[in-house]
Write a protein that holds these residues in place. Sequence first.
Motif, mmCIF file in Angstrom:
data_model
loop_
_atom_site.group_PDB
_atom_site.id
_atom_site.type_symbol
_atom_site.label_atom_id
_atom_site.label_comp_id
_atom_site.label_asym_id
_atom_site.label_seq_id
_atom_site.Cartn_x
_atom_site.Cartn_y
_atom_site.Cartn_z
ATOM 1 N N GLU A 24 4.374 11.694 3.491
ATOM 2 C CA GLU A 24 4.894 11.173 3.773
ATOM 3 C C GLU A 24 5.007 10.089 4.761
ATOM 4 O O GLU A 24 4.352 8.457 4.727
ATOM 5 C CB GLU A 24 6.367 11.217 3.866
ATOM 6 N N ARG A 103 11.920 6.858 -5.973
ATOM 7 C CA ARG A 103 11.933 6.404 -4.645
ATOM 8 C C ARG A 103 12.016 4.387 -4.549
ATOM 9 O O ARG A 103 10.943 3.565 -5.178
ATOM 10 C CB ARG A 103 10.157 6.401 -4.315
ATOM 11 N N THR A 124 11.461 1.147 -9.780
ATOM 12 C CA THR A 124 11.296 2.144 -8.308
ATOM 13 C C THR A 124 9.928 2.445 -7.600
ATOM 14 O O THR A 124 9.105 2.148 -8.467
ATOM 15 C CB THR A 124 11.544 3.662 -8.719
#
Length: 502
Positions: A24, A103, A124
Amino acid sequence: MTSALPGRGPAAPGTRARVAALLESWDQRVFRSVAARHWPGADLVLPRLSRSANHGLLWFGTAAGMAALGGSARARRAALRGVVSLGLASAAINTVGKRAVRRQRPVLDAVPVIRRLKRQPFTTSFPSGHSASAAAFATGVALESKGWGALVAPVAAAVALSRVYTGVHYPGDVLAGAALGVGAAYAVRGLVPTRSQLPAPGRPFATAPELPGGRGLVVVANRASGSADTATLLRDALPYAEVVECEPDEVHAELEKAADRCRALGVLGGDGTINRAAGVAVRYGLPLAVFPGGTFNHFAYDLGIESVRDTVRALDAGEAVRVDLGRFTPGPDGAAHGHFVNTFSLGVYPELVRVREHWAPRIGGWPAGLLAAGKVLRGEHQLDATFEGRRRKLWLLFAGNCLYQQVGPTPGHRHDLADGLLDVRIVHGGRLPGMRLLAAALAGPLSRSPVHAAERMRRLRIRDIEPGTPLAFDGELAEAPPELTVDKDLEALTVYRPRTLL
């Protein structure tokens, strides 16, 4: 008991969390780096390119252009494979991918306003559907044609980059989407093999004179095949070859003349022209160089030859294969034998050819073919003859030179042009046999139909043929004699073909 070893037991979830956090963090850093970077011209090009790929429109347009302008069966296959791969990737993204990982889209604060899309996507973020479609289409095209793949790949990469550049996806979304797209293309290849995966047609391999630049080659080109552009391309690719252009009624005479002064005989035209060249080449013991220039080019394509470049490569290296010729005795116009490189037939197909040839100069080849099919499917021209010792009424007797792969109601391609067999198919007579044949084809395999039979044979005999019955061989017409024997001339013809197909 709990394991104390690092990386096992309770420690594993913590490790996964750390890996996820690292990924991330990397995603965020790369996204911000792209947002801060400016490439000259990219603000104008990449957003527009990204919008053009909405709903796959860019790729559908590319596929249509390849099919229309590519000029070869390979280009059309590559376009179709790309579209099918795109369809599979899109289905996977929309049914599984978007729902599995919900996400959120990136925050656009760091992205310059000039780059942002006017209409922001509402789905998403993970994975990127645009990247999946781009990668699937480009990979599918490349698996079928490396040349077209090299042209499409940079555009696909630019579309994937545009999704990060415009701020609608993180880099991880794009990489995951691209991986899914590549996987979809390979999944399609697993279901439907590419041409390079199929068995090499026309085995066994043979040697032939090496003729770099076409030195020692004489090519007879049939002007009626619509091959003027190909003839020009041929002269450029083989500067030392002699290319003789002639009208259809002059083809045989020019082939005979060429056979006296060449090391290899070349032919540019459709299957009927190739049929004549094959007979001359066998009689003079010459290898044949085939350049597809007709409407269908079944023999060349089944051999793996789809362009001038394929045959030029084989001529340069002296690579060739031996192939069977179908043979019927007696031949047309008093000849001892007639040959066919593709098909021989009695019954309704010769009538279809006659009607098509009558109307084609007036309305075009495909409309004439449809008109002819509509006429003959009424079953008005049945064949009454003795086939293998039994008197029968037949709608159609078909004999293929080597075995055809069954695709739908008609024979498809051949994977081996030297198998020593005839692919014999008959359609029994009766009321509206054409319509019954179509119904049987839609219901299941034709071999199970009461109106159709298929056999693999080495020889067949037909007697008691009514006077005036037409026969067709490789699209050519002649009048059938009262008795006929159809068999094979095994590995009689040597044809140039590269050992590896691109």
